[in-house]
Write a protein that holds these residues in place. Sequence first.
Motif, mmCIF file in Angstrom:
data_model
loop_
_atom_site.group_PDB
_atom_site.id
_atom_site.type_symbol
_atom_site.label_atom_id
_atom_site.label_comp_id
_atom_site.label_asym_id
_atom_site.label_seq_id
_atom_site.Cartn_x
_atom_site.Cartn_y
_atom_site.Cartn_z
ATOM 1 N N ARG A 65 0.866 -1.171 0.000
ATOM 2 C CA ARG A 65 0.000 0.000 0.000
ATOM 3 C C ARG A 65 0.905 1.224 0.000
ATOM 4 O O ARG A 65 1.368 1.649 1.059
ATOM 5 N N ARG A 83 -5.090 -2.493 -5.997
ATOM 6 C CA ARG A 83 -5.333 -1.280 -5.217
ATOM 7 C C ARG A 83 -4.127 -0.350 -5.283
ATOM 8 O O ARG A 83 -4.276 0.876 -5.425
ATOM 9 N N ARG A 138 -3.796 1.172 -8.927
ATOM 10 C CA ARG A 138 -4.743 2.261 -9.179
ATOM 11 C C ARG A 138 -4.326 3.535 -8.446
ATOM 12 O O ARG A 138 -4.452 4.635 -8.980
ATOM 13 N N ARG A 139 -3.832 3.367 -7.239
ATOM 14 C CA ARG A 139 -3.426 4.544 -6.470
ATOM 15 C C ARG A 139 -2.244 5.255 -7.130
ATOM 16 O O ARG A 139 -2.189 6.492 -7.185
ATOM 17 N N ASP A 160 -3.495 6.989 -10.339
ATOM 18 C CA ASP A 160 -4.209 8.217 -9.966
ATOM 19 C C ASP A 160 -3.224 9.328 -9.604
ATOM 20 O O ASP A 160 -3.426 10.500 -9.946
ATOM 21 N N ARG A 161 -2.150 8.953 -8.902
ATOM 22 C CA ARG A 161 -1.143 9.941 -8.505
ATOM 23 C C ARG A 161 -0.465 10.546 -9.730
ATOM 24 O O ARG A 161 -0.332 11.777 -9.836
#
Length: 386
Positions: free
Chosen positions: A137, A161, A164-165, A168-169
Amino acid sequence: MTTGPHAGGGGDADDRAADETPAVLSVGAAAIDEWYAVSNLPEPDGGAFADEVTSAFGGVGANVAVALDRLGRDAGLVSRVGDDEYGRRALAYLDETGVDGTHVAVGDAAHTRSLILRDPDGERAIVTAGESFRGLRPGADALAAMADADVVFLTAYAPDRAARRILDRVESLRERSASGADGAPSPDAGDAPPALVFGLSGAVEELVGRGTEPTTVHRFLHRADLFVADGVAARAFFGSAAAAVERVAAAQRRAADPEAGPGTLSRRGPTWPRAVLTRGADGMTAVAGGEASRFDAFDVETVDATGAGDAFTAGLIDRWLAGEPRGAAEPGEPSADREAVASGVRFAAAVAAINCTSRFTQPGLPTRDEVEAFLAERGFGPDGNP
């Protein structure tokens, strides 16, 4: 769960200021590979005999980072290791390299490791276990570091997860730095976004539940500056090699469309974005700016092809992205840009070929001098040009 960062790194990493981000951040596992040299790959309900059992360091993220380090690039790893014997071995090994391990977290899940069965003909079967990397994470520090990196590489084995994070960043950085009517990043922007590289390998079934999901892979196909896929993955995700080329080319044309918006792409130029579909010893197809070109692999006496795709990806990053100034790329002459595509593929193919001549993945990763000597023996310049 323990989550603090591991301050790793040797070599050039020791001289880096505490708040300085490596030029390339590689997101992926730092795995331990347990090798069994078997008499045969067993059939269902069958067996085999191993006359040698050994271990080595692997993991796509670590492979790419170490390969770039060997080439003299400033590379860091974003990963998660287990708080066990395997995880401690991985951290100790990273400390001996020049790879920055600031963003390697430690968790209480079992460390990620692979069991590799290899028969006398070099055919392999690989089984991966351990939940440490699956629990990745990326924290606020790692995400913040991406604003200062030149390149962010992500493997499809990253949990969905986390993938995707990170996407997005990067997209938020692109939107923040965009200016002008065409949505291109401003070359004067102090916060120019990093180039985004995505590596797709393995069949769909292999990734479900532990890696990047197909819908997220689709997003990367349309957002990555460089998209690399092996033959197994290309067939699994696109149906066939021909369909993969067609889909990738269409995605590139859409990404280059000024009306597509600033979140699509971080750089402009006649041959950007780029993708390479690899087929091992049968060569590779580069798709750049919507146009496809086929290239041959170098002919070498292969000892072990494990990790060759990771070495190839590192070579592409080195030649195409790591040496460029941040911000928007100058378009330049289309013919010169196409020559840069070809020379970069040759350089990366040389990195992969050399790596195939040694056992295991990381021990055979070459230095820049070794790659240049290899190319010179075959009539090419140090950058892969004829």
